[in-house]
Write an enzyme that holds these catalytic residues in place. Structure first.
Site, PDB file in Angstrom:
ATOM      1  N   ASP A  39      10.089   7.212   5.561  1.00  0.00           N
ATOM      2  CA  ASP A  39       8.641   6.958   5.496  1.00  0.00           C
ATOM      3  C   ASP A  39       8.069   7.680   4.283  1.00  0.00           C
ATOM      4  O   ASP A  39       8.227   8.907   4.148  1.00  0.00           O
ATOM      5  CB  ASP A  39       7.987   7.466   6.792  1.00  0.00           C
ATOM      6  N   THR A  65       2.724  -1.660  -2.067  1.00  0.00           N
ATOM      7  CA  THR A  65       2.610  -2.774  -3.020  1.00  0.00           C
ATOM      8  C   THR A  65       1.310  -3.557  -2.868  1.00  0.00           C
ATOM      9  O   THR A  65       1.106  -4.525  -3.598  1.00  0.00           O
ATOM     10  CB  THR A  65       3.800  -3.742  -2.852  1.00  0.00           C
ATOM     11  N   TYR A 130      -3.032   1.048  -8.591  1.00  0.00           N
ATOM     12  CA  TYR A 130      -1.619   0.726  -8.322  1.00  0.00           C
ATOM     13  C   TYR A 130      -0.781   1.054  -9.554  1.00  0.00           C
ATOM     14  O   TYR A 130       0.235   1.765  -9.462  1.00  0.00           O
ATOM     15  CB  TYR A 130      -1.487  -0.748  -7.936  1.00  0.00           C
ATOM     16  N   LYS A 134       2.120   3.942  -9.909  1.00  0.00           N
ATOM     17  CA  LYS A 134       3.515   3.606 -10.234  1.00  0.00           C
ATOM     18  C   LYS A 134       3.940   4.322 -11.524  1.00  0.00           C
ATOM     19  O   LYS A 134       5.077   4.794 -11.627  1.00  0.00           O
ATOM     20  CB  LYS A 134       3.682   2.089 -10.368  1.00  0.00           C
TER      21      LYS A 134
HETATM   22  N1  LIG Z   1       5.762  -7.664  -5.463  1.00  0.00           N
HETATM   23  C1  LIG Z   1       5.629  -7.707  -6.781  1.00  0.00           C
HETATM   24  O1  LIG Z   1       5.121  -8.687  -7.361  1.00  0.00           O
HETATM   25  C2  LIG Z   1       6.116  -6.559  -7.621  1.00  0.00           C
HETATM   26  C3  LIG Z   1       5.943  -6.605  -9.008  1.00  0.00           C
HETATM   27  C4  LIG Z   1       6.406  -5.549  -9.777  1.00  0.00           C
HETATM   28  C5  LIG Z   1       7.036  -4.477  -9.185  1.00  0.00           C
HETATM   29  N2  LIG Z   1       7.159  -4.440  -7.838  1.00  0.00           N
HETATM   30  C6  LIG Z   1       7.826  -3.280  -7.233  1.00  0.00           C
HETATM   31  O2  LIG Z   1       9.019  -3.757  -6.636  1.00  0.00           O
HETATM   32  C7  LIG Z   1       9.335  -2.966  -5.499  1.00  0.00           C
HETATM   33  C8  LIG Z   1       9.645  -3.861  -4.320  1.00  0.00           C
HETATM   34  O3  LIG Z   1       8.513  -4.693  -4.079  1.00  0.00           O
HETATM   35  P1  LIG Z   1       8.536  -5.827  -2.970  1.00  0.00           P
HETATM   36  O4  LIG Z   1       7.834  -7.010  -3.524  1.00  0.00           O
HETATM   37  O5  LIG Z   1       9.908  -5.974  -2.391  1.00  0.00           O
HETATM   38  O6  LIG Z   1       7.566  -5.169  -1.882  1.00  0.00           O
HETATM   39  P2  LIG Z   1       7.349  -5.532  -0.366  1.00  0.00           P
HETATM   40  O7  LIG Z   1       7.970  -6.825   0.002  1.00  0.00           O
HETATM   41  O8  LIG Z   1       5.885  -5.297  -0.142  1.00  0.00           O
HETATM   42  O9  LIG Z   1       8.181  -4.392   0.379  1.00  0.00           O
HETATM   43  C9  LIG Z   1       7.740  -3.063   0.330  1.00  0.00           C
HETATM   44  C10 LIG Z   1       8.719  -2.222   1.103  1.00  0.00           C
HETATM   45  O10 LIG Z   1       8.207  -0.885   1.083  1.00  0.00           O
HETATM   46  C11 LIG Z   1       8.137  -0.437   2.428  1.00  0.00           C
HETATM   47  N3  LIG Z   1       7.043   0.496   2.629  1.00  0.00           N
HETATM   48  C12 LIG Z   1       5.719   0.277   2.443  1.00  0.00           C
HETATM   49  N4  LIG Z   1       5.024   1.366   2.792  1.00  0.00           N
HETATM   50  C13 LIG Z   1       5.936   2.281   3.233  1.00  0.00           C
HETATM   51  C14 LIG Z   1       5.851   3.599   3.734  1.00  0.00           C
HETATM   52  N5  LIG Z   1       4.674   4.222   3.864  1.00  0.00           N
HETATM   53  N6  LIG Z   1       6.991   4.228   4.075  1.00  0.00           N
HETATM   54  C15 LIG Z   1       8.195   3.604   3.953  1.00  0.00           C
HETATM   55  N7  LIG Z   1       8.344   2.365   3.499  1.00  0.00           N
HETATM   56  C16 LIG Z   1       7.225   1.712   3.125  1.00  0.00           C
HETATM   57  C17 LIG Z   1       7.917  -1.660   3.261  1.00  0.00           C
HETATM   58  O11 LIG Z   1       8.289  -1.365   4.591  1.00  0.00           O
HETATM   59  P3  LIG Z   1       7.617  -2.058   5.867  1.00  0.00           P
HETATM   60  O12 LIG Z   1       8.380  -3.367   6.043  1.00  0.00           O
HETATM   61  O13 LIG Z   1       7.853  -1.088   6.967  1.00  0.00           O
HETATM   62  O14 LIG Z   1       6.164  -2.271   5.548  1.00  0.00           O
HETATM   63  C18 LIG Z   1       8.856  -2.638   2.578  1.00  0.00           C
HETATM   64  O15 LIG Z   1      10.174  -2.453   2.993  1.00  0.00           O
HETATM   65  C19 LIG Z   1       8.166  -1.998  -5.326  1.00  0.00           C
HETATM   66  O16 LIG Z   1       8.504  -0.762  -5.890  1.00  0.00           O
HETATM   67  C20 LIG Z   1       7.050  -2.624  -6.122  1.00  0.00           C
HETATM   68  O17 LIG Z   1       6.146  -1.662  -6.602  1.00  0.00           O
HETATM   69  C21 LIG Z   1       6.728  -5.455  -7.042  1.00  0.00           C
END
Ligand SMILES: NC(=O)c1ccc[n+]([C@@H]2O[C@H](COP(=O)([O-])OP(=O)(O)OC[C@H]3O[C@@H](n4cnc5c(N)ncnc54)[C@H](OP(=O)(O)O)[C@@H]3O)[C@@H](O)[C@H]2O)c1
Length: 296
Positions: A39, A65, A130, A134
Site C-alpha cells: 500500500d 493515476t 500529477y 511523478k
Molecule cells: N494510464 C496512463 O495513461 C499512464 C500514462 C503514463 C504513465 N503512467 C504510469 O504507468 C503506471 C501504471 O499505470 P496504469 O495505467 O497501469 O494504472 P492503473 O491501471 O490505474 O493501476 C494503478 C495501480 O496502482 C495501484 N494503486 C493505486 N493506489 C494505490 C495505493 N494507495 N497503494 C497501492 N497500490 C495502489 C492500483 O491498485 P488497486 O487496483 O488496488 O487500485 C493499481 O494496481 C503508473 O505509474 C502511471 O503513473 C500511466
C-alpha cells in the site's frame, strides 16, 4: 541478467497485469504485489515483501493515476507518487534490488515549439500536480540510486496507456458513442497530442530493456507515432465500424480539474537504439480492439 524473481507493484492495474504476463512469457518468475499487502499509503510497506520475495528486480507500476484526483489533493498525490517511491527506492537499494520506475509524459510542460517528440534529456516542467508528483518520484529514486554503485535504476516514461481489462480511453469512446442519438457528433479534444500506448507492448518493451542490459537511466517507451485525442477516437470508432462523427473541440472546452500537457509526444529512439522498438500505435490499437490480443 536478472537474478531472482521480479516483483511487480500495482499488479492489479493495467500495466501491472501486462507485466506479470510479459515476465511469464520471458520465463521470469513474477511476484505480483498489490493492496492490501503493498500500500502506497503505508511507509515501509515494501520491507516485509522484499524480505519475503527477495527480488533481483522490482518494477514499480503502482501509482495514484487519477490525474484529476491528484489536482484536487496534491498532498496525497505527492505522498503516493513521490514519498512512497523514495521509501521504496531506499528499501530496494539497501537490499541490492534493481528498480524500474514507471513514469509519465506529464513531467513535461507540453509547450515544445518544434513539434518534435521529447527526448530523455529535455528539460522537465510539469504543469499539474500529477506530473509534479511523478517527477518528484523520479528525482527521489535517482537520488537513491545515482551513487553509481550496486543495483540499477531504470525510469520508463510512457503515455496514454490502454489495454486489458478495458475501462480505458478506447472503451470510454465506444461507450460514449453508444449513448449518442444516431448521427450525433462525439466531441473530442483535438489540440492535445500524445502517443497511445498498448500496455501489452509496453510490458514487453520494459522486459526487453532490462533483459538486454540497457544501462540504467531514463528511457521513453511509447508506441511509435502520435495522434490527437480526436484522431485516436476516430481510429477507435473506425476499427469497430461505429458511424458516429467526431467533432473536434479544444482542451479549454473540455472542463476538468487537471490540464494535461498539450504536446505530450515522447521520442523513443534511445530505447530503439538498444533494440527495443514498439510498433506503430495504429497497429497496436487494431490488435487490441480486434480482439486478437486475448490470445496473447
Ligand atoms: N494510464 C496512463 O495513461 C499512464 C500514462 C503514463 C504513465 N503512467 C504510469 O504507468 C503506471 C501504471 O499505470 P496504469 O495505467 O497501469 O494504472 P492503473 O491501471 O490505474 O493501476 C494503478 C495501480 O496502482 C495501484 N494503486 C493505486 N493506489 C494505490 C495505493 N494507495 N497503494 C497501492 N497500490 C495502489 C492500483 O491498485 P488497486 O487496483 O488496488 O487500485 C493499481 O494496481 C503508473 O505509474 C502511471 O503513473 C500511466
Amino acid at each position: 541478467m536478472i537474478s531472482g524473481p521480479v516483483a511487480v507493484t500495482g499488479s492489479t492495474g493495467r500495466l501491472g497485469r501486462a507485466l506479470v504476463r510479459a515476465l511469464a512469457a520471458a520465463e521470469l518468475e513474477a511476484r505480483p504485489w498489490s493492496r492490501p499487502e503493498y500500500d502506497l499509503d503505508v511507509p515501509s510497506a515494501a520491507d516485509a515483501l522484499l524480505d519475503r520475495d527477495r527480488p533481483g528486480l522490482l518494477i514499480h507500476c503502482a501509482a495514484w493515476t487519477d490525474v484529476d484526483g491528484c489536482a484536487r489533493d496534491p498532498a496525497l498525490a505527492f505522498r503516493r507518487n513521490a514519498t512512497a517511491v523514495s521509501e521504496l527506492a531506499i528499501s530496494c537499494h539497501s537490499r541490492g534490488t534493481s528498480l524500474v520506475l514507471v513514469s509519465t509524459n506529464e513531467v513535461f510542460d507540453g509547450r515544445r515549439a518544434d513539434r518534435m517528440g521529447y527526448v530523455e534529456g529535455d528539460a522537465t516542467g510539469p504543469i499539474n500536480p500529477y506530473g509534479e508528483s511523478k517527477l518528484a518520484g523520479e528525482q527521489a529514486a535517482r537520488a537513491v540510486y545515482d551513487d553509481g554503485s550496486g543495483p540499477t535504476l531504470w525510469i520508463a516514461r510512457t503515455s496514454w496507456l490502454y489495454g486489458p481489462p478495458g475501462a480505458d480511453f478506447p472503451h470510454k469512446i465506444l461507450a460514449a458513442a453508444a449513448r449518442l442519438p444516431a448521427g450525433a457528433p462525439l466531441r473530442v479534444v483535438a489540440d492535445e497530442f500524445g502517443s497511445p500506448t498498448y500496455t501489452e507492448d509496453l510490458a514487453d518493451a520494459i522486459v526487453a530493456l532490462v533483459r538486454g542490459r540497457a544501462p540504467g537511466g531514463t528511457y521513453h517507451l511509447v508506441n511509435a507515432g502520435y495522434a490527437s485525442r480526436a484522431e485516436w477516437a476516430e481510429r477507435v470508432l473506425a476499427i469497430r465500424h461505429v458511424a458516429a462523427p467526431v467533432e473536434p473541440i479544444s482542451q479549454r472546452e473540455f472542463q476538468r480539474a487537471s490540464s494535461p500537457p498539450l504536446w505530450g509526444v515522447l521520442d523513443s529512439s534511445a530505447a530503439a537504439a538498444r533494440g527495443v522498438v514498439l510498433r506503430p500505435w495504429q497497429d497496436a490499437l487494431d490488435d487490441y480492439l480486434a480482439g486478437t490480443a486475448a490470445s496473447r
